[in-house]
Every structure is written in structure tokens, then in C-alpha cells.
Design an enzyme around this catalytic site. Sequence first.
Site, PDB file in Angstrom:
ATOM      1  N   ALA A 163      84.153 -37.812  83.320  1.00 42.29           N
ATOM      2  CA  ALA A 163      85.138 -38.135  82.283  1.00 42.29           C
ATOM      3  C   ALA A 163      86.554 -38.093  82.823  1.00 42.29           C
ATOM      4  CB  ALA A 163      84.998 -37.177  81.105  1.00 42.29           C
ATOM      5  N   ASP A 188      96.351 -38.744  75.727  1.00 37.62           N
ATOM      6  CA  ASP A 188      95.228 -38.063  76.367  1.00 37.62           C
ATOM      7  C   ASP A 188      95.462 -36.555  76.482  1.00 37.62           C
ATOM      8  OD1 ASP A 188      93.633 -40.281  76.653  1.00 37.62           O
ATOM      9  OD2 ASP A 188      94.305 -40.730  78.679  1.00 37.62           O
ATOM     10  N   GLY A 189      96.690 -36.161  76.778  1.00 31.01           N
ATOM     11  CA  GLY A 189      96.986 -34.730  76.888  1.00 31.01           C
ATOM     12  C   GLY A 189      96.714 -33.998  75.588  1.00 31.01           C
TER      13      GLY A 189
END
Length: 253
Positions: free
Chosen positions: A151, A43-44
Site C-alpha cells: 500500500a 493522504d496524510g
Amino acid sequence: MSLRIAFCASRAPIAQAAHAALTRRYGDHAERGADVIVALGGDGFMLQTLHRTQELNVPVYGMNRGTVGFLMNAYSEHRLEERLEEAEEAVINPLSMSATTVDGKVHEALAINEVSLLRTGPQAARLAIHVDGKLRLPELVCDGALLATPAGSTAYNYSAHGPILPIGSEVLALTAVAAFRPRRWRGALLPKAAEVSFEVLEHEKRPVMAEADSQSVREVVRVDIRSAPDVAHRVMFDPGHGLEERLIREQFV
């Protein structure tokens, strides 16, 4: 005609190996002019890719070669072009942060997930919170506070016991981190169009940093946050695994 796919990968060995395998099989187009960008990592790295490519207006499809992978799809070398053709697209508007430091400088940044304020010293932070120019909370004594998008509501916000927001809810989550006073304050839900300002009280004694998707600014005295509807991040998901479904599913685990 075949899709023009641009691949990028985090530095993790597993992501680099995936990058090598996929580019051998599907080729590798330049990001500018590509039909889709495939990001390999966690995700990063996905957030970094969205920020880095936001001016290109090219959708990004992530495949998980990291840890959590909430914004990513399952990894596979097979049927990639078919998966991309079938993918659903979600549009995410980030938050715009304007952080003023003790020396009077103003630092601008965008945040897809959240903007957070955190104490950097041994004592709790003291924050005053304004919404649309009106003082709503004159004193919040806490380890920190954050404003999250739908989100980003399952990320740091959820860990701080904030609510999960449906992707189309048009609201933001204002959440305290380890609130001491008011002890029972559980945060607030605000309209997406709201402008939120944090004023750091006793900043010399109780220093605070601000962070927008890992972009950090130390020794802040004021942080102004608003949604940025003029910036649109296009994220692609496999059918049945889009953000709407993921946000609902996360509430039942």
C-alpha cells in the site's frame, strides 16, 4: 435504512468547507457505531484517520480535499450513500516498528506505508541489516533506508526508486535512500512474514532517526520491523479505482 456515516476532516479550509456541506446534507454519526467513516483531506490525513480509528473496525472512505490523494476517492457532494454502498473494500496490514534509542528506551509504532531510517547529521548513516536474525548486509552507507508495504510502495519508496508492489503480493520492499556503499545495491524484496532489523553503526558520529508514518523517534541504535497481521485497516474505494488498479496504473505514467 440509511447508512450511519461519520465525517472527519483535516484543518485545511477546503476540507472544513466540505465537512460542513456534507454533514448538512447527510447528517453526522458518532464514529463508534458508524457503518462507515468518511475522511476529508489528503493522504496524510487518511493515514492519521486509519491509525486513530483502528480499534473501531469501521471501514474508512476517503474523499480528496488535499494534494496527492492516492488513498482517496474523488470529491463530490452528490450520491454519497450510493457510492458508499457500491464501494470496494481493501484490507491493509501495517508494519510494527520497535525502535531502541541510545538511552535504552524502546518506542513502538505502526506504519501503514513504510518505516524509514534517515540520517540526522552531516555524515551518511552506516547501517547493518538483518533479516530473520541473519546478517544480510554488514554495512550500508546511505542517507537512509526504508521498508515499505504494498500500500505504501508508491509513496516514499517509489520516490527512492523502490519497486511498486501489487496489493496482494505478500511481499515488502526494502529500499536504500541515496546508497553510497554498496553503490549498486538496489534493495530487496522480502516475504511479508520476514522480520527486518536495522543496526545503526557509529551512532554517536552518524545519528539516525526512525519514522513510522510520520511518528518520529530520534537517536535510534536499533530498529526492528515486522508485519502486524493482527491489525487490519479497512479502506474503501469507488468501483474500478481500488488499490489494485491504482498500483498497476501508477506503473504506466
